[in-house]
Design an enzyme around this catalytic site. Sequence first.
Site, PDB file in Angstrom:
ATOM      1  N   LYS A   7       0.924  -1.216  -0.186  1.00 21.23           N
ATOM      2  CA  LYS A   7       0.622  -0.329  -0.059  1.00 21.23           C
ATOM      3  C   LYS A   7       1.071   1.037  -0.523  1.00 21.23           C
ATOM      4  O   LYS A   7       1.914   1.142   0.431  1.00 21.23           O
ATOM      5  CB  LYS A   7      -0.778  -0.262   1.550  1.00 21.23           C
ATOM      6  CG  LYS A   7      -2.435   1.124   0.975  1.00 21.23           C
ATOM      7  CD  LYS A   7      -3.053  -0.027   0.695  1.00 21.23           C
ATOM      8  CE  LYS A   7      -4.541   0.938   0.190  1.00 21.23           C
ATOM      9  NZ  LYS A   7      -5.606   0.120  -0.280  1.00 21.23           N
TER      10      LYS A   7
HETATM   11  P1  NAD Z   1     -12.585   7.054  -2.844  1.00 25.99           P
HETATM   12  O1  NAD Z   1     -11.993   8.488  -3.506  1.00 25.99           O
HETATM   13  O2  NAD Z   1     -13.811   7.156  -4.188  1.00 25.99           O
HETATM   14  O3  NAD Z   1     -14.321   8.276  -2.218  1.00 25.99           O
HETATM   15  C1  NAD Z   1     -13.822   7.646  -1.202  1.00 25.99           C
HETATM   16  C2  NAD Z   1     -15.473   8.338  -0.035  1.00 25.99           C
HETATM   17  O4  NAD Z   1     -15.478   8.406   1.372  1.00 25.99           O
HETATM   18  C3  NAD Z   1     -15.929   9.775  -0.629  1.00 25.99           C
HETATM   19  O5  NAD Z   1     -17.033   9.339  -1.821  1.00 25.99           O
HETATM   20  C4  NAD Z   1     -15.688  10.658   0.151  1.00 25.99           C
HETATM   21  O6  NAD Z   1     -16.966  11.912  -0.036  1.00 25.99           O
HETATM   22  C5  NAD Z   1     -15.995   9.982   2.023  1.00 25.99           C
HETATM   23  N1  NAD Z   1     -15.172  10.105   2.622  1.00 25.99           N
HETATM   24  C6  NAD Z   1     -14.155  10.430   2.710  1.00 25.99           C
HETATM   25  N2  NAD Z   1     -14.016  11.042   4.541  1.00 25.99           N
HETATM   26  C7  NAD Z   1     -15.169  10.288   4.943  1.00 25.99           C
HETATM   27  C8  NAD Z   1     -15.652  10.506   6.254  1.00 25.99           C
HETATM   28  N3  NAD Z   1     -14.711  10.893   7.398  1.00 25.99           N
HETATM   29  N4  NAD Z   1     -16.611   9.947   6.441  1.00 25.99           N
HETATM   30  C9  NAD Z   1     -17.321   9.509   5.611  1.00 25.99           C
HETATM   31  N5  NAD Z   1     -17.048   9.682   3.777  1.00 25.99           N
HETATM   32  C10 NAD Z   1     -16.383  10.476   3.952  1.00 25.99           C
HETATM   33  O7  NAD Z   1     -12.370   6.275  -2.160  1.00 25.99           O
HETATM   34  P2  NAD Z   1     -12.606   5.082  -2.984  1.00 25.99           P
HETATM   35  O8  NAD Z   1     -11.999   4.318  -3.803  1.00 25.99           O
HETATM   36  O9  NAD Z   1     -13.851   4.676  -2.867  1.00 25.99           O
HETATM   37  O10 NAD Z   1     -12.518   3.979  -1.656  1.00 25.99           O
HETATM   38  C11 NAD Z   1     -13.248   4.220  -0.311  1.00 25.99           C
HETATM   39  C12 NAD Z   1     -12.758   2.704   0.818  1.00 25.99           C
HETATM   40  O11 NAD Z   1     -12.977   1.431   0.061  1.00 25.99           O
HETATM   41  C13 NAD Z   1     -11.205   3.008   1.379  1.00 25.99           C
HETATM   42  O12 NAD Z   1     -11.507   2.540   2.619  1.00 25.99           O
HETATM   43  C14 NAD Z   1     -10.700   1.728   0.446  1.00 25.99           C
HETATM   44  O13 NAD Z   1      -9.637   1.407   1.151  1.00 25.99           O
HETATM   45  C15 NAD Z   1     -11.518   0.567   0.051  1.00 25.99           C
HETATM   46  N6  NAD Z   1     -11.710  -0.051  -1.312  1.00 25.99           N
HETATM   47  C16 NAD Z   1     -11.028   0.566  -1.948  1.00 25.99           C
HETATM   48  C17 NAD Z   1     -10.783  -0.094  -3.646  1.00 25.99           C
HETATM   49  C18 NAD Z   1     -10.992   0.968  -5.166  1.00 25.99           C
HETATM   50  O14 NAD Z   1     -10.890   0.137  -5.600  1.00 25.99           O
HETATM   51  N7  NAD Z   1     -10.780   1.905  -4.970  1.00 25.99           N
HETATM   52  C19 NAD Z   1     -10.711  -1.043  -3.441  1.00 25.99           C
HETATM   53  C20 NAD Z   1     -10.621  -1.749  -2.240  1.00 25.99           C
HETATM   54  C21 NAD Z   1     -10.990  -0.926  -0.738  1.00 25.99           C
END
Ligand code: NAD
Length: 417
Positions: A105
């Site tokens: 990561k």
């Molecule tokens: P992203 O940047 O596309 O979206 C993040 C979202 O979280 C946004 O809607 C934002 O407004 C919201 N957010 C940020 N801070 C917040 C808070 N304090 N309270 C509530 N909402 C909040 O990111 P993503 O890719 O959707 O990732 C979200 C989660 O999923 C993370 O934990 C990431 O590690 C996990 N994840 C992502 C992927 C991927 O392929 N993108 C894969 C596995 C896991």
Amino acid sequence: MVKVNPLDVALKQVDIAAKHLRLDPGLIEKTKQTKRELIVHFPVKMEDGTVKVFTGYRVQHNVTRGPGKGGIRYHPDVNLDEVRALAMWMTWKAAVVNIPFGGAKGGVQCDPKSMSLGELESMTRRFTWEIASLIGPDQDIPAPDVYTNPQVMAWIMDTYSILKGYTVHGVVTGKPLELGGSLGRFEATGKGVFITAQEATRYLNIPIEGARVVVQGCGNVGGIAAQYFDKAGAKVIAISDSKSGVYNRKGLNTSEVLDCKKRYSCLITPEAKAGEEITNEELIELDCDILVPSALENQITRENAPRIKAKIIAEGANGPTTPEADEILYDRGIFVVPDILANAGGVTVSYFEWVQNLQELLWNEEEISERLTRILTRSFAEVLNISRREKVDMRTAALILGIGRVVEATKLRGIYP
Ligand code: NAD
């Protein structure tokens, strides 16, 4: 909210699973340590003419089963322990779905919302240059995470390719389609959350049609998952961003709300009142069938776990639930599809993208969707079997499977020399 160190959470999870694996203490210790950690401090010229120094990280937790794999996060709270925990969860995740990757990561401590596109590009390119010795298609392959996207992946790919002197598609996944990205990668994580949550509804005999779904976060994972639930006939009753959420007991018009977010950077506008505004804390405790935390770590803790009303929690985010909360949820009969299973669709299609890049061929959408569904439903069944056999929650079962596979690979490779 009490601040919890995600690394403490990740280490405690290993201890819980290790009890069931009856492992050599030395091997448990190896699973708890990261293999390599790189911290970089680097300058970026900002648009107002000043120079700003940023701190970035790339951590490889374990590469026994294959090259490191894991996203890059841009967020003000990024720190070494968080990146270590996220890298460790990547190792278990790749092992749970049985794809030949290790866990890694990265992240940069920054506030991307206050930066211009040009500044983000400069920061990304310099960060890539700083970690270039660690990444590569055979070593460690980054992907998008919070506040990074296909454009950021394109800049990483371009910078790395310039450094090498030729185009290297396989250095990152989650790229735009025009640059060797894979069909289905953008949707993969959210779609995987839906697939695994649906498996949970089947097991628990909860009809997906009409099921009330609450989604925290409306980014890549939450936004896409909400659309899949919607398409399947479920009722998304609440969704949020970092500021607040919107709630409508009768069900939201998901595409209208997400469109509003895209256009105006907020979920509710005064003209189009989709529902009432609620806080992220209230959202977690809403009465619903499926809760989908899809934002950050540490959202379900021992404080709010007793008040959670969902029947199923499908973890789109990494590390949203603490071990103390897990115990409370298990005792209360709430079924948790853990992060290392629920959001594994992302790493699975990242693997497909990497394979296509290495072989220089393209798969079609049906092939990708069919393979993804097969891998996730098989993994869900494997984890569920362990959970029933060992009488443990789904997270511990997934860790038993994931850690078990990594330790087995370590034993087969042997300890050098
Ligand atoms: P992203 O940047 O596309 O979206 C993040 C979202 O979280 C946004 O809607 C934002 O407004 C919201 N957010 C940020 N801070 C917040 C808070 N304090 N309270 C509530 N909402 C909040 O990111 P993503 O890719 O959707 O990732 C979200 C989660 O999923 C993370 O934990 C990431 O590690 C996990 N994840 C992502 C992927 C991927 O392929 N993108 C894969 C596995 C896991």
